[in-house]
Design a protein around this motif. Sequence first.
Motif, mmCIF file in Angstrom:
data_model
loop_
_atom_site.group_PDB
_atom_site.id
_atom_site.type_symbol
_atom_site.label_atom_id
_atom_site.label_comp_id
_atom_site.label_asym_id
_atom_site.label_seq_id
_atom_site.Cartn_x
_atom_site.Cartn_y
_atom_site.Cartn_z
ATOM 1 N N GLY A 195 0.800 -1.214 0.000
ATOM 2 C CA GLY A 195 0.000 0.000 0.000
ATOM 3 C C GLY A 195 0.836 1.269 0.000
ATOM 4 N N LEU A 196 2.135 1.156 0.271
ATOM 5 C CA LEU A 196 2.997 2.332 0.276
ATOM 6 C C LEU A 196 3.023 3.013 -1.090
ATOM 7 C CD1 LEU A 196 5.999 0.934 2.356
ATOM 8 C CD2 LEU A 196 4.459 2.798 3.043
ATOM 9 N N ALA A 197 2.898 2.216 -2.154
ATOM 10 C CA ALA A 197 2.950 2.783 -3.505
ATOM 11 C C ALA A 197 1.785 3.729 -3.771
ATOM 12 C CB ALA A 197 2.971 1.662 -4.534
ATOM 13 N N ASP A 198 0.690 3.571 -3.040
ATOM 14 C CA ASP A 198 -0.448 4.479 -3.198
ATOM 15 C C ASP A 198 -0.225 5.791 -2.459
ATOM 16 O OD1 ASP A 198 -1.851 2.572 -4.700
ATOM 17 O OD2 ASP A 198 -2.667 1.635 -2.891
ATOM 18 N N ARG A 199 0.749 5.793 -1.539
ATOM 19 C CA ARG A 199 0.997 6.978 -0.726
ATOM 20 C C ARG A 199 2.222 7.770 -1.191
ATOM 21 N NH1 ARG A 199 1.613 4.481 5.045
ATOM 22 N NH2 ARG A 199 1.880 6.691 5.587
ATOM 23 N N VAL A 200 3.213 7.047 -1.738
ATOM 24 C CA VAL A 200 4.451 7.685 -2.188
ATOM 25 C C VAL A 200 4.719 7.228 -3.616
ATOM 26 C CG1 VAL A 200 6.910 8.023 -1.750
ATOM 27 C CG2 VAL A 200 5.348 7.672 0.173
ATOM 28 N N ALA A 201 4.897 8.181 -4.514
ATOM 29 C CA ALA A 201 4.974 7.857 -5.948
ATOM 30 C C ALA A 201 6.144 6.946 -6.296
ATOM 31 C CB ALA A 201 5.070 9.147 -6.766
ATOM 32 N N ARG A 202 7.224 7.043 -5.522
ATOM 33 C CA ARG A 202 8.392 6.208 -5.784
ATOM 34 C C ARG A 202 8.638 5.314 -4.574
ATOM 35 N NH1 ARG A 202 11.870 11.187 -8.253
ATOM 36 N NH2 ARG A 202 10.754 12.190 -6.547
ATOM 37 N N THR A 203 8.272 4.057 -4.727
ATOM 38 C CA THR A 203 8.360 3.090 -3.627
ATOM 39 C C THR A 203 9.199 1.900 -4.062
ATOM 40 O OG1 THR A 203 6.238 3.698 -2.630
ATOM 41 C CG2 THR A 203 7.035 1.476 -2.207
ATOM 42 N N VAL A 204 10.102 1.463 -3.168
ATOM 43 C CA VAL A 204 10.958 0.309 -3.423
ATOM 44 C C VAL A 204 10.793 -0.665 -2.259
ATOM 45 C CG1 VAL A 204 13.292 -0.504 -3.918
ATOM 46 C CG2 VAL A 204 12.613 1.815 -4.571
ATOM 47 N N VAL A 205 10.614 -1.932 -2.589
ATOM 48 C CA VAL A 205 10.436 -2.961 -1.565
ATOM 49 C C VAL A 205 11.459 -4.070 -1.795
ATOM 50 C CG1 VAL A 205 8.864 -4.633 -0.529
ATOM 51 C CG2 VAL A 205 7.972 -2.459 -1.401
#
Length: 430
Positions: A195-205
Amino acid sequence: MDVDQLAALRTPVGVSALASAAELAGGDPLVAAAALRSAGIPGTLAAAALTQAELRRRAADKFGPDATGMFFTRPGLEQATRSVVAGRRARRLRAAGVRTLADLGCGLGADALAAARAGIRVYGVEADPTTAALAAANAEAAGLADRFTVVCGDAEQFDLTGVDAVFCDPARRATDGRRIFDPAAYSPPWDFVVGLADRVARTVVKVGPGLDHRLIPPGAEAEWVSVDHDLVEATLWCGALAQVPRRATLLRGKEGPPVIASGSRRVPYQPTARGRDGDGGSRDSGDAEVDQLTGSGTVEAPVGPVRRYVYDPDGAVVRAHLVAEFAATVGGTLADPTIAYVYANQAVPTRFARCLEISDVLPFSLKRLRTLLRERGVGRVEILKRGSALDPERLRRDLRLSGAEPASLVLTRVAGAPTVLVCRPAPLTG
């Protein structure tokens, strides 16, 4: 290691104890402990220093010279990202325009330190107080405390307002060290992570290399990374960072020619500009040569007969479901649609797979195989397998070989039938 022990190790007496312990690391631990105590170092401090010295010695494979000034715990070291992987990831983030990064679950700070070295301002969040203190100490030791600060707290509650990107490496082990296989039990849990990708445009996991493809979020790039042909992790690049559906990245972390599984070395190779790391970031002394293969991850390789050469693709290629894309580079086919061995008529220099020349193809029979190998004077065998239930070590014992010649055995299936390939290193040229 706890916060009090860390504080003691950072005093002048502790620094001296660490220096003395470093000279004794790798030897008899009882002799080393006695030597430190005889030098007037208290027993508890001596034990902590010796533990750190040993961990630093082990950490050299992951962190190189930087390990000599870092602080570790055993679980933290085991789970920390290798510097060559963290460095390349940091350069890709920097090249994408990232200037501020939240590292949720920063651990000992391996990824955060790499990002800070690349010029990114990093805010680390770590739930465990001791680990958070160690990460802060590592930032100071690296001279990066102005770019990497650590907060001890809950990653799920951290305010992401104002950061350009977020990096998350969810804990996949329980407190007792057992692996966690249910993503819902990760810390933070998988729903929060994706769900982080919905909050921050650039997300790396960062995830384990055994990631189920069904867990990959729509539109994300899934990258599998190997270092010196050791598959180490997978990375999900989400939002604006996604470039292709699937990527296999092969890094070299050691000096000298790349080493393959059996210990033999590949032919000299000069990568093209396209084969190099094209992220546009700066390179440091820990950088490695990079080779990348990309594709959709959905293409199926053509099936054909066993031919003169068999390629054993790198684990990153296999896990990224890019075997078909690799096969196209060598004009290869599969002999079984479910087995990732690629067969071709030519031996093509490549870093994406190991190549063996096939001398014999046999339906598996222990008696026939033993007879053939004895006739050839084979006494040393390397055993590879895919799609076979046979235990390699038991087979080695059952063969009872005594000759002087080496051979490679590939246990596999051909058109569904158990098969053994007798091979030797391919005479690659060019």
